[in-house]
Design a protein around this motif. Structure first.
Motif, short mmCIF file in Angstrom:
data_model
loop_
_atom_site.label_atom_id
_atom_site.label_comp_id
_atom_site.label_asym_id
_atom_site.label_seq_id
_atom_site.Cartn_x
_atom_site.Cartn_y
_atom_site.Cartn_z
N ARG A 169 -23.52 41.32 12.71
CA ARG A 169 -23.09 40.42 11.65
C ARG A 169 -22.39 41.22 10.56
N SER A 170 -21.11 40.95 10.37
CA SER A 170 -20.32 41.62 9.33
C SER A 170 -19.72 40.62 8.37
N ALA A 171 -20.10 39.35 8.50
CA ALA A 171 -19.58 38.28 7.65
C ALA A 171 -20.65 37.21 7.54
N PRO A 172 -20.59 36.39 6.51
CA PRO A 172 -21.62 35.35 6.36
C PRO A 172 -21.54 34.25 7.40
N GLY A 173 -20.35 34.05 7.98
CA GLY A 173 -20.18 33.01 8.98
C GLY A 173 -20.15 33.57 10.39
N GLN A 174 -19.84 32.72 11.36
CA GLN A 174 -19.75 33.19 12.74
C GLN A 174 -18.90 32.22 13.57
N ARG A 217 -12.91 38.11 20.28
CA ARG A 217 -13.38 39.45 19.93
C ARG A 217 -12.29 40.27 19.25
N SER A 218 -11.04 39.94 19.54
CA SER A 218 -9.93 40.68 18.91
C SER A 218 -9.76 40.30 17.44
N LEU A 219 -10.44 39.25 16.99
CA LEU A 219 -10.31 38.79 15.61
C LEU A 219 -11.26 39.50 14.66
N SER A 220 -12.16 40.32 15.20
CA SER A 220 -13.13 41.09 14.38
C SER A 220 -13.98 40.17 13.50
N VAL A 221 -14.51 39.12 14.12
CA VAL A 221 -15.43 38.22 13.43
C VAL A 221 -16.73 38.16 14.23
N PRO A 222 -17.85 37.87 13.57
CA PRO A 222 -19.12 37.74 14.31
C PRO A 222 -18.99 36.65 15.38
N LEU A 223 -19.37 36.98 16.61
CA LEU A 223 -19.22 36.05 17.73
C LEU A 223 -20.56 35.81 18.40
N LEU A 235 -5.03 29.80 12.39
CA LEU A 235 -6.01 30.77 12.88
C LEU A 235 -6.52 31.65 11.75
N GLN A 236 -5.62 32.10 10.89
CA GLN A 236 -6.03 32.93 9.76
C GLN A 236 -6.93 32.16 8.81
N ARG A 237 -6.63 30.87 8.61
CA ARG A 237 -7.47 30.05 7.75
C ARG A 237 -8.90 29.96 8.29
N LEU A 238 -9.03 29.83 9.62
CA LEU A 238 -10.35 29.73 10.24
C LEU A 238 -11.08 31.08 10.18
N VAL A 239 -10.36 32.17 10.39
CA VAL A 239 -10.98 33.50 10.29
C VAL A 239 -11.48 33.75 8.87
N THR A 240 -10.68 33.36 7.88
CA THR A 240 -11.09 33.51 6.48
C THR A 240 -12.33 32.68 6.18
N LEU A 241 -12.39 31.47 6.78
CA LEU A 241 -13.56 30.61 6.60
C LEU A 241 -14.83 31.33 7.07
#
Length: 378
Positions: free
Chosen positions: A6-11, A31-37, A85-91
Motif C-alpha cells: 500500500r503506497s496510497a490511501p486508495g486502491q 500494475r504499470s500504473l504504480s497504484v495499489p492493486l 485514466l489519469q483522473r482515476l489514478v489521482t483518485l
C-alpha cells in the motif's frame, strides 16, 4: 487473493479468474500504473459472483474498480482516454478506499460439503481447475501462444495427465447443453496441447489429418478423438474438413452426446495449435453463450479474422468461414449477415454495413497461418 504494497490511501480492485487472457492483460496494464492493486479471484465463489453481477450488471471478468468507481472490463480499461485514466489514478492516490465499498470473499468461509462431494465424484470439475492453472501459467497474455517447454516440466501437467484418466467416469448424458459446451471446448483445447507435448506438432496436411483423427481421450466409456469432439459433439455430428462421412453413425452411442445442431460460435473458442487459431481460454458453463459471443467479437475485430475494404467492396474472412461455411448459413449472403450480427460496435462494423448496403460484395479468404503456436516464456 493478492494485494500489492500500500503506497496510497486508495486502491484498484480487479475481479478475475485463473486462465483468463483478458484478466492477465488488465492486470499487466494496472500494475504499470504504480497504484495499489487488489486481485480478487472469483473462481468457486458463487455468492461473490452474484454480488458482483448485482453491482455491475455484468457476469463477465475482469471487472475493474478504481476505489469504488466501476470502469468495466479490459476493453473498457484500454478505451479510457489518457485524461480519464489519469483522473482515476489521482483518485486512488489521493482519496481513501472504504474496505466495505466492494464485495470481497469471506475470510472464514464455511465448508460447502455438498460441493466437496461433487468435486470428489466429478472429475470434470477438477480437470477444469487444473486446465485453468496450466493455462494461466503457460499461455501468452493474449492467449494465442503456449509455452510447451515450460508446461512439459511443470508437475501440474503430470497431475493433469493423471486426472485425464478419470474422464472415463464423467457421465456425459447428465450434462446440460451449457455444461457440454464448456466441458468439450476445454477438453478439446487441453487435448491438443497434450497431443503436442506427447507427439510433437504436426507439420504438414497429412500429419494434421492423422493427429486430429488419432489423438483422443477415453470419456464416459467411449473414445473421443479431436475430430469427434469438434465435428461430432460440438457441430451436431456434421462432416468435418476432408471427412467423407459424419463422425457418428446412427447406432453409435456417442451420437446421444452430440448437440442437436451445430454451434457456430465454437469455432472462435477451439484452438488447433496453430497461430491462425483463435486465442485459448477456459470456459465456464455459467453464461457460456455470452463468453462465446465475446470470443467471436474479438476474433472478428482482428485483421486475421476479418478485413473490410470499403473501396473495392471486398470482405476478406478467415479460412474458418470457408471450411465451415455451412455453419454460418451456407451462402455468402447469410455468412456476411452472420458476421455483421456478431461484430461489436466498431468502425469495422460500420464499414461492413456500408459495403453490404452498397451491394455486390466480394468475399475472399485470408491466408491461414499453420505454424505452431509455441513460444518460450522467459
Amino acid at each position: 487473493m493478492d494485494e500489492s504494497e500500500r503506497s496510497a490511501p486508495g486502491q484498484v480492485t480487479i475481479y478475475s479468474i485463473q486462465g483468463c487472457p483478458h484478466c492477465v492483460q488488465a492486470k499487466a496494464t494496472l500494475r504499470s500504473l504504480s497504484v495499489p492493486l487488489r486481485v480478487v479471484n472469483v473462481d468457486s465463489q458463487s455468492e461473490l459472483k452474484m454480488k458482483l453481477k448485482e453491482l455491475t450488471g455484468r457476469s463477465t471478468v475482469p471487472q475493474i474498480f478504481f476505489n469504488s468507481v466501476h470502469v468495466g472490463g479490459n476493453d473498457d480499461l484500454l478505451k479510457l482516454s489518457p485524461e480519464e485514466l489519469q483522473r482515476l489514478v489521482t483518485l486512488v492516490k489521493e482519496e481513501p478506499f472504504s474496505m466495505d465499498a466492494l464485495p470481497l470473499p469471506d475470510k472464514n468461509p464455511s465448508v460447502d460439503t455438498s460441493r466437496a462431494i461433487d468435486r470428489a465424484t466429478e472429475p470434470s470439475l477438477l480437470l477444469r481447475e487444473m486446465i485453468l492453472k496450466l493455462f494461466s501459467e503457460h499461455l501468452s497474455a493474449d492467449g494465442k501462444s503456449v509455452d510447451y517447454t515450460g508446461m512439459s516440466v511443470n508437475p501440474a501437467f503430470e497431475h493433469y495427465c493423471e486426472l485425464a484418466i478419470q474422464l472415463q467416469r464423467v457421465e456425459l448424458l447428465s450434462l446440460s447443453r451449457e455444461e457440454k459446451l464448456a466441458f468439450f471446448i476445454n477438453i478439446y483445447n487441453a487435448l491438443v496441447i497434450h497431443g503436442y507435448l506427447r507427439l510433437g506438432a504436426p507439420t504438414n496436411m497429412w500429419q494434421r489429418y492423422r493427429f486430429f483423427n488419432y489423438v483422443s481421450y477415453f470419456i464416459g466409456g467411449e473414445v473421443f478423438t479431436l475430430q469427434d469432439i469438434e465435428n461430432g459433439v460440438l457441430r451436431g455430428n456434421r462432416k468435418g474438413v476432408a471427412q467423407l462421412r459424419r463422425p457418428f453413425s446412427n447406432t453409435d452411442p456417442r451420437l446421444q452426446v452430440a448437440l442437436p445442431d451445430a454451434e457456430p460460435l465454437v469455432h472462435f473458442a477451439l484452438n488447433c495449435g496453430a497461430k491462425g487459431c483463435p486465442p485459448i481460454k477456459a470456459y465456464a458453463p455459467e453464461d457460456i453463450d455470452n463468453q462465446l459471443r465475446r470470443a467471436a467479437e474479438a476474433f472478428l475485430e482482428k485483421d486475421d479474422g476479418c478485413v473490410v475494404d470499403s473501396g473495392t467492396g471486398e470482405v476478406r474472412l478467415s479460412q474458418i468461414f470457408k471450411w465451415y461455411k455451412a455453419d454460418f448459413g451456407g451462402t455468402d449472403e447469410k455468412m456476411l449477415k452472420w458476421v455483421l450480427d456478431h461484430m461489436e460496435d466498431s468502425p469495422k462494423k460500420s464499414s461492413l454495413q456500408g459495403v453490404l448496403s452498397a451491394g455486390k460484395t466480394k468475399v475472399s479468404f485470408l491466408p491461414y497461418d499453420w505454424s505452431s503456436n509455441s513460444y518460450h516464456r522467459a
